[in-house]
Design a protein around this motif. Structure first.
Motif, PDB file in Angstrom:
ATOM      1  N   PHE A 201       0.762  -1.018   0.229  1.00 42.13           N
ATOM      2  CA  PHE A 201       0.066   0.214   0.119  1.00 42.13           C
ATOM      3  C   PHE A 201       0.894   1.223  -0.041  1.00 42.13           C
ATOM      4  O   PHE A 201       0.463   2.373  -0.466  1.00 42.13           O
ATOM      5  N   ILE A 202       2.025   1.311   0.764  1.00 41.88           N
ATOM      6  CA  ILE A 202       2.771   2.396   0.635  1.00 41.88           C
ATOM      7  C   ILE A 202       3.338   2.553  -0.868  1.00 41.88           C
ATOM      8  O   ILE A 202       3.573   3.596  -1.350  1.00 41.88           O
ATOM      9  N   THR A 203       3.666   1.494  -1.265  1.00 40.15           N
ATOM     10  CA  THR A 203       4.293   1.473  -2.773  1.00 40.15           C
ATOM     11  C   THR A 203       3.363   2.026  -3.958  1.00 40.15           C
ATOM     12  O   THR A 203       3.432   2.679  -4.720  1.00 40.15           O
ATOM     13  N   VAL A 204       2.061   1.604  -3.737  1.00 37.95           N
ATOM     14  CA  VAL A 204       0.878   1.916  -4.564  1.00 37.95           C
ATOM     15  C   VAL A 204      -0.128   2.502  -3.731  1.00 37.95           C
ATOM     16  O   VAL A 204      -1.225   1.925  -3.791  1.00 37.95           O
ATOM     17  N   PRO A 205      -0.149   3.674  -3.160  1.00 38.04           N
ATOM     18  CA  PRO A 205      -1.318   4.468  -2.413  1.00 38.04           C
ATOM     19  C   PRO A 205      -2.471   4.582  -3.306  1.00 38.04           C
ATOM     20  O   PRO A 205      -3.684   4.521  -2.706  1.00 38.04           O
ATOM     21  N   ILE A 206      -2.437   4.618  -4.560  1.00 38.00           N
ATOM     22  CA  ILE A 206      -3.653   4.933  -5.280  1.00 38.00           C
ATOM     23  C   ILE A 206      -4.406   3.699  -5.367  1.00 38.00           C
ATOM     24  O   ILE A 206      -5.819   3.668  -5.176  1.00 38.00           O
ATOM     25  N   LEU A 207      -3.992   2.507  -5.378  1.00 34.69           N
ATOM     26  CA  LEU A 207      -4.771   1.410  -5.258  1.00 34.69           C
ATOM     27  C   LEU A 207      -5.346   1.177  -3.727  1.00 34.69           C
ATOM     28  O   LEU A 207      -6.420   0.761  -3.717  1.00 34.69           O
ATOM     29  N   ALA A 208      -4.590   1.545  -2.825  1.00 33.74           N
ATOM     30  CA  ALA A 208      -5.024   1.493  -1.318  1.00 33.74           C
ATOM     31  C   ALA A 208      -6.310   2.521  -1.266  1.00 33.74           C
ATOM     32  O   ALA A 208      -7.056   2.120  -0.537  1.00 33.74           O
ATOM     33  N   THR A 209      -6.189   3.714  -1.863  1.00 27.28           N
ATOM     34  CA  THR A 209      -7.186   4.803  -1.885  1.00 27.28           C
ATOM     35  C   THR A 209      -8.544   4.004  -2.508  1.00 27.28           C
ATOM     36  O   THR A 209      -9.686   4.189  -1.988  1.00 27.28           O
ATOM     37  N   TRP A 210      -8.468   3.538  -3.575  1.00 23.28           N
ATOM     38  CA  TRP A 210      -9.669   2.737  -4.348  1.00 23.28           C
ATOM     39  C   TRP A 210      -9.980   1.547  -3.663  1.00 23.28           C
ATOM     40  O   TRP A 210     -11.303   1.847  -3.361  1.00 23.28           O
ATOM     41  N   ILE A 211      -9.223   0.834  -2.895  1.00 20.45           N
ATOM     42  CA  ILE A 211      -9.901  -0.279  -2.192  1.00 20.45           C
ATOM     43  C   ILE A 211     -10.456  -0.049  -0.813  1.00 20.45           C
ATOM     44  O   ILE A 211     -11.631  -0.335  -0.486  1.00 20.45           O
ATOM     45  N   VAL A 212      -9.801   1.160  -0.159  1.00 18.59           N
ATOM     46  CA  VAL A 212     -10.659   1.638   1.014  1.00 18.59           C
ATOM     47  C   VAL A 212     -11.863   2.227   0.755  1.00 18.59           C
ATOM     48  O   VAL A 212     -13.047   2.112   1.373  1.00 18.59           O
ATOM     49  N   TYR A 213     -12.044   3.289  -0.380  1.00 19.83           N
ATOM     50  CA  TYR A 213     -13.212   3.694  -0.936  1.00 19.83           C
ATOM     51  C   TYR A 213     -14.322   2.610  -1.340  1.00 19.83           C
ATOM     52  O   TYR A 213     -15.408   2.733  -0.845  1.00 19.83           O
TER      53      TYR A 213
END
Length: 126
Positions: A12-24
């Motif tokens: 998630f630190i490497t790809v925070p955009i994906l983390a944002t999408w998953i949390v959304y």
């Protein structure tokens, strides 16, 4: 088990955009309200963007900027508190921190995209 959690956080630190999408997506399924899901995803993933930008900057420029980053964040908080004091004559620190946190999301997500593009261009040129 601990290794799985560490790899999960590192991803998630490497790809925070994906983390944002998953949390959304997860918060939208739970609450069913779009703006509440956006606010939850912003609040929970801002730290990933901050850490990712610090790592990208240290990789691109071969220097650490943690001290400068802390000074800039404290300066931004001071400006927000001063503006809040001038507009309302009452300072609410919780609101100031919330404003700073959301502003950090906007700034660091923009910086993340810029530094990823700079890193890709530098790798293609060398």
């Amino acid at each position: 088990m601990v290794d799985v959690i560490i790899y999960f956080i590192a991803f998630f630190i490497t790809v925070p955009i994906l983390a944002t999408w998953i949390v959304y997506k997860i918060s939208f399924k739970i609450y069913g309200h779009q703006w509440k899901a956006i606010h939850i995803s912003v609040n929970w993933t801002t730290i990933f963007y901050i850490i990712a930008v610090l790592i990208l900057v240290s990789n691109i420029f071969d220097q650490q900027f943690i001290g400068i980053m802390l000074i800039l964040l404290l300066s931004m908080l001071a400006v927000i508190i001063i503006l809040q004091w001038k507009m309302r004559t009452e300072v609410v620190f919780a609101k100031a921190f919330k404003t700073l946190w959301r502003l950090c999301f906007l700034i660091f997500s923009f910086l993340y995209i810029c530094f990823v593009l700079i890193g890709i261009i530098l790798q293609l040129l060398t």
